[in-house]
Structures are given as structure tokens and as C-alpha cells.
Design an enzyme around this catalytic site. Sequence first.
Site, mmCIF file in Angstrom:
data_model
loop_
_atom_site.group_PDB
_atom_site.id
_atom_site.type_symbol
_atom_site.label_atom_id
_atom_site.label_comp_id
_atom_site.label_asym_id
_atom_site.label_seq_id
_atom_site.Cartn_x
_atom_site.Cartn_y
_atom_site.Cartn_z
ATOM 1 N N GLU A 54 15.396 8.277 -12.059
ATOM 2 C CA GLU A 54 14.830 7.154 -12.510
ATOM 3 C C GLU A 54 15.688 6.248 -13.440
ATOM 4 O O GLU A 54 15.845 5.049 -13.662
ATOM 5 C CB GLU A 54 13.452 7.428 -13.380
ATOM 6 C CG GLU A 54 12.391 8.035 -12.315
ATOM 7 C CD GLU A 54 11.966 6.932 -11.241
ATOM 8 O OE1 GLU A 54 12.177 5.785 -11.553
ATOM 9 O OE2 GLU A 54 11.758 7.600 -10.034
ATOM 10 N N THR A 102 19.628 -0.945 -10.966
ATOM 11 C CA THR A 102 20.669 -0.797 -9.926
ATOM 12 C C THR A 102 19.953 -0.425 -8.748
ATOM 13 O O THR A 102 18.680 0.081 -8.626
ATOM 14 C CB THR A 102 21.479 0.614 -10.505
ATOM 15 O OG1 THR A 102 21.988 0.525 -11.597
ATOM 16 C CG2 THR A 102 22.701 0.986 -9.120
ATOM 17 N N LEU A 148 28.351 2.902 -11.373
ATOM 18 C CA LEU A 148 27.063 2.565 -11.457
ATOM 19 C C LEU A 148 26.730 1.401 -12.564
ATOM 20 O O LEU A 148 25.640 0.815 -12.291
ATOM 21 C CB LEU A 148 26.206 4.067 -11.655
ATOM 22 C CG LEU A 148 26.079 4.830 -10.392
ATOM 23 C CD1 LEU A 148 25.744 6.163 -10.731
ATOM 24 C CD2 LEU A 148 25.084 4.311 -9.492
ATOM 25 N N TYR A 162 8.735 1.825 -18.648
ATOM 26 C CA TYR A 162 8.789 1.796 -17.286
ATOM 27 C C TYR A 162 9.374 3.178 -16.734
ATOM 28 O O TYR A 162 8.522 3.899 -15.959
ATOM 29 C CB TYR A 162 9.686 0.789 -16.572
ATOM 30 C CG TYR A 162 9.960 1.017 -15.224
ATOM 31 C CD1 TYR A 162 8.837 0.749 -14.272
ATOM 32 C CD2 TYR A 162 11.066 1.503 -14.595
ATOM 33 C CE1 TYR A 162 9.105 0.758 -12.675
ATOM 34 C CE2 TYR A 162 11.188 1.779 -13.313
ATOM 35 C CZ TYR A 162 10.091 1.213 -12.472
ATOM 36 O OH TYR A 162 10.199 1.557 -11.069
ATOM 37 N N ASP A 180 7.448 -2.549 -13.414
ATOM 38 C CA ASP A 180 8.694 -3.271 -13.679
ATOM 39 C C ASP A 180 8.479 -4.551 -13.019
ATOM 40 O O ASP A 180 7.468 -4.931 -12.571
ATOM 41 C CB ASP A 180 9.869 -2.518 -12.993
ATOM 42 C CG ASP A 180 9.843 -2.279 -11.533
ATOM 43 O OD1 ASP A 180 8.806 -2.543 -10.929
ATOM 44 O OD2 ASP A 180 10.651 -1.959 -10.932
ATOM 45 N N CYS A 223 6.892 -6.860 -0.122
ATOM 46 C CA CYS A 223 6.378 -7.714 -0.961
ATOM 47 C C CYS A 223 7.642 -8.343 -1.566
ATOM 48 O O CYS A 223 7.775 -8.223 -2.857
ATOM 49 C CB CYS A 223 5.414 -7.333 -1.825
ATOM 50 S SG CYS A 223 4.557 -8.479 -2.744
ATOM 51 N N CYS A 228 4.377 -10.561 4.870
ATOM 52 C CA CYS A 228 2.701 -10.479 4.437
ATOM 53 C C CYS A 228 2.139 -9.841 5.835
ATOM 54 O O CYS A 228 1.114 -8.829 5.569
ATOM 55 C CB CYS A 228 2.259 -11.699 4.300
ATOM 56 S SG CYS A 228 2.816 -12.469 2.657
ATOM 57 N N CYS A 241 1.826 -6.188 5.504
ATOM 58 C CA CYS A 241 1.303 -5.412 4.005
ATOM 59 C C CYS A 241 -0.031 -4.794 4.265
ATOM 60 O O CYS A 241 -1.007 -5.455 4.902
ATOM 61 C CB CYS A 241 1.136 -6.677 3.257
ATOM 62 S SG CYS A 241 0.844 -6.227 1.582
ATOM 63 N N CYS A 278 -4.984 -9.623 -0.474
ATOM 64 C CA CYS A 278 -4.164 -10.308 -1.391
ATOM 65 C C CYS A 278 -4.400 -11.607 -1.396
ATOM 66 O O CYS A 278 -4.373 -12.364 -0.530
ATOM 67 C CB CYS A 278 -2.660 -10.134 -0.717
ATOM 68 S SG CYS A 278 -1.551 -11.027 -1.895
#
Length: 327
Positions: free
Chosen positions: A38, A44, A81, A118, A136, A188, A196, A199, A205
Site C-alpha cells: 500500500e 505510483t 519508485l 487512505y 482515494d 470506471c 460502462c 461494469c 449507476c
Amino acid sequence: MRDLLLSAVPPVLGWFRAHRRDLPWRHGRTPYTVLVAELMLQQTRVEAVRERYAEFLLRFPTAEALARASEEEVLKAWEGLGYYSRARNLHAAAKRIAAEGFPSDYAGVRALPGVGDYTAGAVCSIALGLPVPAVDGNVVRVLSRLFADGRVQDAELKREYAALLEEVYPPETGDFAEALMELGATVCLPGGAPLCGQCPWKGLCRAEREGNASSYPVRPEKRERKKVLLNVYVLRFGEEYALRRRGEGLLAGLWEFPNYPAPRDFGETLNTLEAKHVFTHVEWHMTGRLVAARERFPEFVWADSASIAARYAVPSAFKAFLPWIRV
Ligand code: ADE
């Protein structure tokens, strides 16, 4: 909004189980490896992390192993990185975990160095089975489209979405957190490119039903990045090249080629190259010069190309000039 979100949970979980990408950090997880992944994934791209994650864990398989390493070794393993404060934070977090064990609740995870809301949400959901949302930009996009929410995407909206998600969190906390990330990353998609048709929320949606998914989320106005002009010198003396260690601030502690706002004379210029590197708040516009240095200037550290490759962490901002030292 809550009811719509509640009805959206089962389809996205089912979709994730069928379509999740096979990513290296989704195998053999421990709380420590989740934390590593994470932190690496902050700012990144998944593809960039994909190439580096296994290598990093091979080198530092446990928090104890990472805690024992020197900062220099950790920075070297993080080379390329970017956002190197993450490497320092991870190192500090590993020391704490090695001494005290992995935290068992949200407050403990959130208090680890480098862990914001997050990342704390992602680690709690994925590693600890706790129902803590991880919101996020991707998750905001997915939800703002689900709700056809025309409000500006800001910290307040993030908090509101986090509070809503908390109310509908299913027992499969890790899958749910990753399902929302995955939907944002593979279906998305940002801008005018959402898929879509693929999805799991098709029909549910609101933005898709309106036929204008790409108009969400509403972005705040962008601030212009500062532009910095730099003259970068790759100084060659015999088989060696000049490096210098960066002080405080951006890329602190990493090794760079000497660079200055105005040109300087170190010897004969053999080659020149223009390059640009974009950071979050600054852009570097660089004029690089390969120079046959007229002396071994003592203010620099001198190293040959093999030793630079093996031991000195040189940030990607200088990548354009590396071919000069690898010939
Ligand atoms: N981005 C941040 N965390 C992630 C994860 N666990 N899987 C995929 N993308 C991510």
C-alpha cells in the site's frame, strides 16, 4: 445515496471475485506485506509497483529484516519508485513493528509513519479485516458516478464518501476495499474512457443512465506547477562520475548529478541533452551536459558506473542522463 450504495455492494463483490487482477501483493499476504504494497502504491502506478514489489520483499521479507537494514540500503531498494519519503517512512514503521508488533486497530495503523487515511483504510480492510473505508481519487470517481454527484471533488467529499461506505461495509472487508479500487482502475476509467458496458453497476449507476459518466467527478481547479530551470552536469573524470547527496526537501538524501540554476564551467562539454521531470508541485526543465572534467573536483563524490548502479540511489528525475554513464 445510502440505499443505492447498499444495493451496489453485492454486484461489485461478485464482479471482483470473477475479474480481480492477479497482482503479486495479492498472494501470501501478511500485515507487513500489505503495508509495503500500500505504501508502494501511493501515487505510483500498479504496473510500476508490479515490477518492484517482489524484489523488495525478497530483500526485506519481514518487518524485522527491513528494520535491520540501513537507510542507504532501503533507499537503494526504492530507487526509481519516486516519493522517497515513503521509503523512509516504511523503514521507520518497520522498526516500530519489529519492536512492538503489528498494530491491531485503526488508531495504531493510522499512527504508523507514512500512513494517511487512505492507506490506513486499505491496510485495516485488507490485512486486519476491519471495516475501514479507503477512499482515494479512484474511489471518489467510482462513487461520484454511481451517485451522479455533481459536487466538486475535495477533501470534504472524500470524508462524506468514507462515512457512507462505513455504513454499508460487508464482512469481506478486504475484497470490498480492493473491489472499489479495481473498478476504478480497470472499468470506471478516468476522463472520457469508462467501460460502462463491462461494469457490474450497469443499470444501477446514475451517471451511466444519464449517459455522461465522463462528466464526473467534478474536478477542482488545478494549481499551476512551478517551473525550475536546471543545468545538470554529468562530470566524467577517468572512469568516474561526480555525484552529490541532496540535502533537505525534495528527494532528500538521494544522490544526484551536480546541478545549478546557471551554467558553470567544469571542462569540455562532450554532449548535451534537454529533459523534463514533473513532480507533484514542481517541474524541472533540465539542460544536461556530459563534461570531461578538467579536475577531480573535491566537492563531489566520485564513483564508476558499476558502483553507481550498485550503491547510489539516483532518482528517476535524472534518468535521461544515465545512458551517458552506462557506456
Ligand atoms: N491501489 C492501492 N492499493 C491497491 C491494491 N491493494 N490493489 C490494487 N490497486 C491498489
